[in-house]
Design a protein around this motif. Structure first.
Motif, PDB file in Angstrom:
ATOM      1  N   GLU A  22       0.828  -1.219   0.000  1.00 50.22           N
ATOM      2  CA  GLU A  22       0.000   0.000   0.000  1.00 50.22           C
ATOM      3  C   GLU A  22       0.857   1.263   0.000  1.00 50.22           C
ATOM      4  O   GLU A  22       0.364   2.364  -0.282  1.00 50.22           O
ATOM      5  N   ARG A  23       2.129   1.130   0.306  1.00 49.28           N
ATOM      6  CA  ARG A  23       3.010   2.298   0.349  1.00 49.28           C
ATOM      7  C   ARG A  23       3.792   2.490  -0.949  1.00 49.28           C
ATOM      8  O   ARG A  23       4.630   3.389  -1.032  1.00 49.28           O
ATOM      9  N   VAL A  24       3.545   1.657  -1.941  1.00 53.17           N
ATOM     10  CA  VAL A  24       4.248   1.776  -3.224  1.00 53.17           C
ATOM     11  C   VAL A  24       3.330   2.477  -4.221  1.00 53.17           C
ATOM     12  O   VAL A  24       2.273   1.958  -4.583  1.00 53.17           O
ATOM     13  N   HIS A  25       3.722   3.668  -4.640  1.00 51.38           N
ATOM     14  CA  HIS A  25       2.919   4.491  -5.535  1.00 51.38           C
ATOM     15  C   HIS A  25       3.563   4.531  -6.925  1.00 51.38           C
ATOM     16  O   HIS A  25       4.787   4.474  -7.040  1.00 51.38           O
ATOM     17  N   VAL A  26       2.749   4.665  -7.944  1.00 53.15           N
ATOM     18  CA  VAL A  26       3.252   4.799  -9.312  1.00 53.15           C
ATOM     19  C   VAL A  26       3.106   6.248  -9.750  1.00 53.15           C
ATOM     20  O   VAL A  26       2.000   6.792  -9.782  1.00 53.15           O
ATOM     21  N   VAL A  27       4.239   6.878 -10.052  1.00 53.65           N
ATOM     22  CA  VAL A  27       4.258   8.194 -10.687  1.00 53.65           C
ATOM     23  C   VAL A  27       5.240   8.090 -11.849  1.00 53.65           C
ATOM     24  O   VAL A  27       6.447   7.962 -11.633  1.00 53.65           O
ATOM     25  N   THR A  28       4.732   8.088 -13.047  1.00 53.73           N
ATOM     26  CA  THR A  28       5.605   7.952 -14.207  1.00 53.73           C
ATOM     27  C   THR A  28       6.436   9.217 -14.392  1.00 53.73           C
ATOM     28  O   THR A  28       6.126  10.272 -13.827  1.00 53.73           O
ATOM     29  N   PRO A  29       7.503   9.134 -15.189  1.00 51.90           N
ATOM     30  CA  PRO A  29       8.154  10.379 -15.618  1.00 51.90           C
ATOM     31  C   PRO A  29       7.128  11.273 -16.323  1.00 51.90           C
ATOM     32  O   PRO A  29       6.026  10.820 -16.644  1.00 51.90           O
ATOM     33  N   TRP A  30       7.506  12.505 -16.578  1.00 52.37           N
ATOM     34  CA  TRP A  30       6.527  13.437 -17.129  1.00 52.37           C
ATOM     35  C   TRP A  30       7.181  14.377 -18.135  1.00 52.37           C
ATOM     36  O   TRP A  30       8.395  14.386 -18.330  1.00 52.37           O
ATOM     37  N   ALA A  31       6.352  15.184 -18.758  1.00 54.59           N
ATOM     38  CA  ALA A  31       6.807  16.281 -19.614  1.00 54.59           C
ATOM     39  C   ALA A  31       5.886  17.464 -19.375  1.00 54.59           C
ATOM     40  O   ALA A  31       4.775  17.308 -18.854  1.00 54.59           O
ATOM     41  N   ASP A  32       6.361  18.638 -19.743  1.00 60.00           N
ATOM     42  CA  ASP A  32       5.586  19.865 -19.572  1.00 60.00           C
ATOM     43  C   ASP A  32       4.892  20.188 -20.884  1.00 60.00           C
ATOM     44  O   ASP A  32       5.553  20.460 -21.892  1.00 60.00           O
ATOM     45  N   SER A  83      12.244   7.617 -19.942  1.00 59.67           N
ATOM     46  CA  SER A  83      11.582   8.901 -19.720  1.00 59.67           C
ATOM     47  C   SER A  83      11.336   9.656 -21.014  1.00 59.67           C
ATOM     48  O   SER A  83      10.480  10.548 -21.063  1.00 59.67           O
ATOM     49  N   LYS A  84      12.073   9.304 -22.080  1.00 59.46           N
ATOM     50  CA  LYS A  84      11.903   9.997 -23.354  1.00 59.46           C
ATOM     51  C   LYS A  84      10.482   9.864 -23.901  1.00 59.46           C
ATOM     52  O   LYS A  84      10.008  10.720 -24.634  1.00 59.46           O
ATOM     53  N   LEU A  85       9.773   8.789 -23.528  1.00 56.27           N
ATOM     54  CA  LEU A  85       8.420   8.568 -24.033  1.00 56.27           C
ATOM     55  C   LEU A  85       7.525   9.772 -23.771  1.00 56.27           C
ATOM     56  O   LEU A  85       6.709  10.152 -24.621  1.00 56.27           O
ATOM     57  N   PHE A  86       7.688  10.428 -22.641  1.00 54.95           N
ATOM     58  CA  PHE A  86       6.720  11.435 -22.222  1.00 54.95           C
ATOM     59  C   PHE A  86       6.916  12.760 -22.958  1.00 54.95           C
ATOM     60  O   PHE A  86       5.956  13.477 -23.219  1.00 54.95           O
ATOM     61  N   GLY A  87       8.140  13.064 -23.340  1.00 56.08           N
ATOM     62  CA  GLY A  87       8.364  14.201 -24.221  1.00 56.08           C
ATOM     63  C   GLY A  87       7.795  13.944 -25.605  1.00 56.08           C
ATOM     64  O   GLY A  87       7.264  14.851 -26.262  1.00 56.08           O
ATOM     65  N   ILE A  88       7.892  12.695 -26.054  1.00 54.68           N
ATOM     66  CA  ILE A  88       7.327  12.311 -27.349  1.00 54.68           C
ATOM     67  C   ILE A  88       5.812  12.464 -27.338  1.00 54.68           C
ATOM     68  O   ILE A  88       5.208  12.985 -28.282  1.00 54.68           O
ATOM     69  N   LEU A  89       5.180  12.014 -26.247  1.00 57.90           N
ATOM     70  CA  LEU A  89       3.735  12.177 -26.117  1.00 57.90           C
ATOM     71  C   LEU A  89       3.360  13.661 -26.161  1.00 57.90           C
ATOM     72  O   LEU A  89       2.383  14.050 -26.806  1.00 57.90           O
ATOM     73  N   ALA A  90       4.146  14.492 -25.474  1.00 58.69           N
ATOM     74  CA  ALA A  90       3.843  15.920 -25.420  1.00 58.69           C
ATOM     75  C   ALA A  90       3.908  16.558 -26.802  1.00 58.69           C
ATOM     76  O   ALA A  90       3.129  17.466 -27.117  1.00 58.69           O
ATOM     77  N   ALA A  91       4.829  16.096 -27.633  1.00 56.70           N
ATOM     78  CA  ALA A  91       4.990  16.649 -28.974  1.00 56.70           C
ATOM     79  C   ALA A  91       3.954  16.098 -29.950  1.00 56.70           C
ATOM     80  O   ALA A  91       3.886  16.546 -31.101  1.00 56.70           O
ATOM     81  N   GLY A  92       3.145  15.131 -29.496  1.00 53.38           N
ATOM     82  CA  GLY A  92       2.123  14.568 -30.367  1.00 53.38           C
ATOM     83  C   GLY A  92       2.705  13.751 -31.503  1.00 53.38           C
ATOM     84  O   GLY A  92       2.261  13.857 -32.654  1.00 53.38           O
ATOM     85  N   LYS A  93       3.699  12.917 -31.176  1.00 51.08           N
ATOM     86  CA  LYS A  93       4.360  12.095 -32.194  1.00 51.08           C
ATOM     87  C   LYS A  93       4.134  10.609 -31.912  1.00 51.08           C
ATOM     88  O   LYS A  93       4.116  10.185 -30.757  1.00 51.08           O
ATOM     89  N   PRO A  94       3.976   9.795 -32.969  1.00 50.60           N
ATOM     90  CA  PRO A  94       3.872   8.341 -32.771  1.00 50.60           C
ATOM     91  C   PRO A  94       5.245   7.738 -32.510  1.00 50.60           C
ATOM     92  O   PRO A  94       6.270   8.331 -32.865  1.00 50.60           O
TER      93      PRO A  94
END
Length: 417
Positions: free
Chosen positions: A194-204, A320-331
């Motif tokens: 119960e003390r293990v939380h998931v917070v993925t890397p992120w992008a702005d 972590s690179k995935l989240f910058g890619i998502l932010a840029a709207g790229k497949p």
């Protein structure tokens, strides 16, 4: 709340963890908390040093401590770098104001032990400090996956014992993905799930955002205006599958207007450069590191992004690179196991294609499918951007971590009653 961030890199370093912790520190500062960061004076991946050993920005105090700078060439040198940072960081911890919570990352490996020791010392003097471990890389699991340590070796057993003890003494753990959370619970904290939380890397989403293909200055600057670009950006090391990508590069060497671009560092990047020189890859370009202010142009340079993860690192790392890619709207095309967090996100959001490691034919087919179908690329890009804005934006992730830290402080004080 007084928060102490313990990590080898911090602002203005270019490492991903440095940038993420700077985002978090600014969020906490704006929320009214006081932040202290203990970090290295040596820049990541080099022997250069920052000029200032102490800097204050708002209510964020940055203490940069000295360490050796032998680098990654020899294991003995790396160990000296780690040990010298441990000693300097622990000494600095005794000189700063007692925090309410220590947020310990995993660079260098096992640095979280310092947080555990500081918590224990404070407790003996009647002070209560909460400990939160933000697991960016899981050790000794990562060292085993790299072949540096033997699964049942003495050093492995010692590190596993320290990791287990540290994680179980923490008020909360933050995992980068559900695969990492499962691994932590199974191997280290089976009674404290119960003390293990998931917070993925992120992008702005305001810093990285979609831009028109034809107006990207890098396309003209690099002579790629009419090329269909496959881009890999970031570290390309032992946690990544190089061979499948090499096979796909070889299979597409005669394709017109198809260009592979790589920017970053690591052993995999060195291997690619050697192949490119030996086999005269004219359809492959290597770009220099781009500063953070040029990151949006770099990510938008791609028609398709490449992500890679070796199966042995499932639950140990999350790219972590995935989240910058998502932010840029790229497949994306992800070369990795289906159960990896990045693979799960791409499939769930319909934002890319996952190819199993070793499947060169499947990777070439994925490239062909996306290159020949601009509508599908656009749909995946829209899905990627929507997912980032709704679930993986900087503000969302930083608020999640703030909530975890506040609860950890509350739990630590409750245990003291």
């Amino acid at each position: 709340m007084r928060v102490l961030i313990l990590n080898q890199t911090f602002h203005p370093d270019v490492a991903a963890t440095a940038q993420h912790m700077w985002d978090l520190a600014k969020h906490l500062d704006q929320a009214g908390h006081h932040v202290t960061a203990i970090t290295s004076q040596t820049m990541y991946g080099s022997s250069e040093r920052f000029d200032r050993t102490h800097e204050r920005i708002g209510n964020i105090h940055i203490h940069r401590v000295s360490q050796t700078a032998f680098g990654k060439v020899h294991n003995a040198g790396r160990m000296a770098d780690f040990l010298s940072f441990y000693l300097s960081a622990f000494w600095q911890m005794q000189k700063v104001a007692t925090p309410d919570v220590i947020l310990s990352l995993t660079s260098p490996p096992m640095v979280c032990v310092l947080g555990m020791l500081q918590k224990q010392f404070a407790s003996r003097s009647g002070k209560r400090i909460a400990l939160v471990n933000h697991v960016m890389d899981l050790y000794p699991d990562a060292a085993i996956a790299m072949g540096v340590l033997k699964p049942n070796g003495l050093i492995t057993r010692i590190m596993s014992s320290l990791t287990r003890r540290t994680l179980n003494s923490s008020e909360a753990l933050i995992a980068l993905g559900h695969d990492m959370r499962d691994r932590l619970i199974k191997q280290y904290v089976p009674q404290r799930c119960e003390r293990v939380h998931v917070v993925t890397p992120w992008a702005d989403q305001t810093e990285i955002h979609p831009t028109p293909r034809d107006t990207n200055p890098l396309r003209a600057q690099l002579g790629l205006k009419d090329e269909f670009v496959l881009l890999y950006s970031g570290n390309f090391g032992q946690a990544h599958d190089v061979d499948t990508i090499v096979g796909a590069i070889r299979a597409t060497r005669d394709r017109q207007h198809l260009r592979w671009c790589f920017t970053g560092g690591g052993r995999g990047m060195t291997k690619l450069r050697d192949f490119a020189a030996a086999e005269l890859w004219k359809h492959v370009s290597f770009l220099p590191y781009q500063p953070r202010e040029a990151l949006n142009d770099l990510i938008n340079l791609a028609d398709i992004h490449l992500i890679s993860q070796s199966p042995a690192f499932t639950g140990i790392v999350v790219p972590s690179k995935l989240f910058g890619i998502l932010a840029a709207g790229k497949p994306s095309i992800m070369v990795g196991p289906d159960e990896a967090e990045a693979s799960q996100i791409l499939v769930r959001e319909n934002a890319g294609i996952v190819v199993r490691p070793g499947d060169v034919t499947g990777m070439v087919e994925a490239i062909d499918q996306l290159q020949s179908d601009p509508t599908r690329r656009a749909t995946m890009g829209d899905n990627a951007r929507r997912a980032l804005c709704q679930r993986f934006d900087r503000s969302i992730a930083c608020k999640q971590i703030e909530t975890i830290l506040l609860q950890a402080v509350k739990d630590a004080r409750a245990n003291d009653c």
